[in-house]
Design an enzyme around this catalytic site. Structure first.
Site, short mmCIF file in Angstrom:
data_model
loop_
_atom_site.label_atom_id
_atom_site.label_comp_id
_atom_site.label_asym_id
_atom_site.label_seq_id
_atom_site.Cartn_x
_atom_site.Cartn_y
_atom_site.Cartn_z
CG ASP A 162 81.14 41.98 45.38
OD1 ASP A 162 81.40 41.13 46.25
OD2 ASP A 162 80.65 43.11 45.62
N1 URA Z 1 83.58 45.86 48.47
C1 URA Z 1 82.52 45.47 47.72
O1 URA Z 1 81.40 45.89 47.96
N2 URA Z 1 82.75 44.61 46.71
C2 URA Z 1 83.98 44.14 46.38
O2 URA Z 1 84.12 43.37 45.42
C3 URA Z 1 85.07 44.56 47.17
C4 URA Z 1 84.84 45.42 48.21
#
Ligand code: URA
Length: 229
Positions: free
Chosen positions: A101
């Site tokens: 993310d």
């Molecule tokens: N899980 C999430 O919620 N975000 C990420 O960036 C990676 C795994």
């Protein structure tokens, strides 16, 4: 692709002519004469015919200590992407093996080898991915019990693989998951209405984020790291 077909394709010669080129020892793969037309040639084999190089493309495998605020994408009209952080690899286009993310930090793998990146993200292979998680509210042992038995994700209509939780502090834990569903870690904690405030990926399979890499720094993977996938 088979070496004989590869040579035929690149030289527009007949099958018979290609066989002759091979038996005369005029074809080299990685600098060694190869007469066996059945040899499998990948996009990263260096192939020469006499003194002419028909293909010479290097496979690139990198790890990046991803900073927050950069998108795991190759381009975006509005936001900066991780491609702006990683050192340029010339003409080679890298793709991302397991996105993070925008606000997540830590280990991001990039490569121009599509088969390799598919292997690292393939849920069927159940490669562990380890995350350090900070939350707004305290994390209790019942989180670990639920994560171990699996969390039902309504949108995908599936239950996550058993995951292991290690509570490190009142609001911090290490979580190991075996697939990479969209925002999986945050959605797992949200099951308890607990918001993830910081998320950091420490490792994927046997590849661990190099502690020598400061945020935003990258390095090539070692041979062992590449072969571990
Ligand atoms: N899980 C999430 O919620 N975000 C990420 O960036 C990676 C795994």
């Amino acid at each position: 692709m088979r070496l004989d077909r590869f040579i035929g394709h690149h030289t527009q010669q007949s099958k018979k002519a290609v066989r002759l080129l091979l038996v005369k020892g005029r074809v080299k793969v990685f600098g060694e004469v190869v007469m066996d037309g059945l040899l499998e040639v990948t996009e990263f084999c260096r192939v020469e015919l006499d003194e002419v190089t028909l293909q010479d493309r290097k496979a690139l495998y990198m790890m990046l200590h991803k900073p927050a605020g950069y998108l795991s994408a190759t381009s975006d009209p509005n936001l900066p992407t991780v491609m702006e952080v990683i050192e340029s690899q010339g003409e080679e286009k890298l793709h991302i093996g397991g996105r993070l993310d925008l606000d997540t930090t830590g280990l991001l793998l990039l490569t121009n080898d599509g088969n390799w990146s598919r292997r690292i993200t393939e849920p069927g292979l159940k490669k562990p991915k380890v995350y350090l998680v900070d939350t707004t509210d305290p994390i209790t042992p019942e989180y670990g019990d639920l994560f171990e038995s699996g969390v039902y994700l309504e949108y995908e209509d599936l239950t996550t693989q058993p995951a292991q939780l290690e509570i490190l502090e009142e609001r911090q834990a290490r979580l190991t998951i075996y697939e990479g569903r969209y925002r999986q870690v945050k959605r797992m904690f949200w099951r308890f209405k607990n918001k993830v405030t910081a998320l950091h990926r420490e490792s994927m399979g046997e590849i661990v984020l190099d502690p020598a890499l400061a945020v935003g720094e990258s390095r090539a993977l070692t041979k062992e790291e590449v072969e571990s996938v």
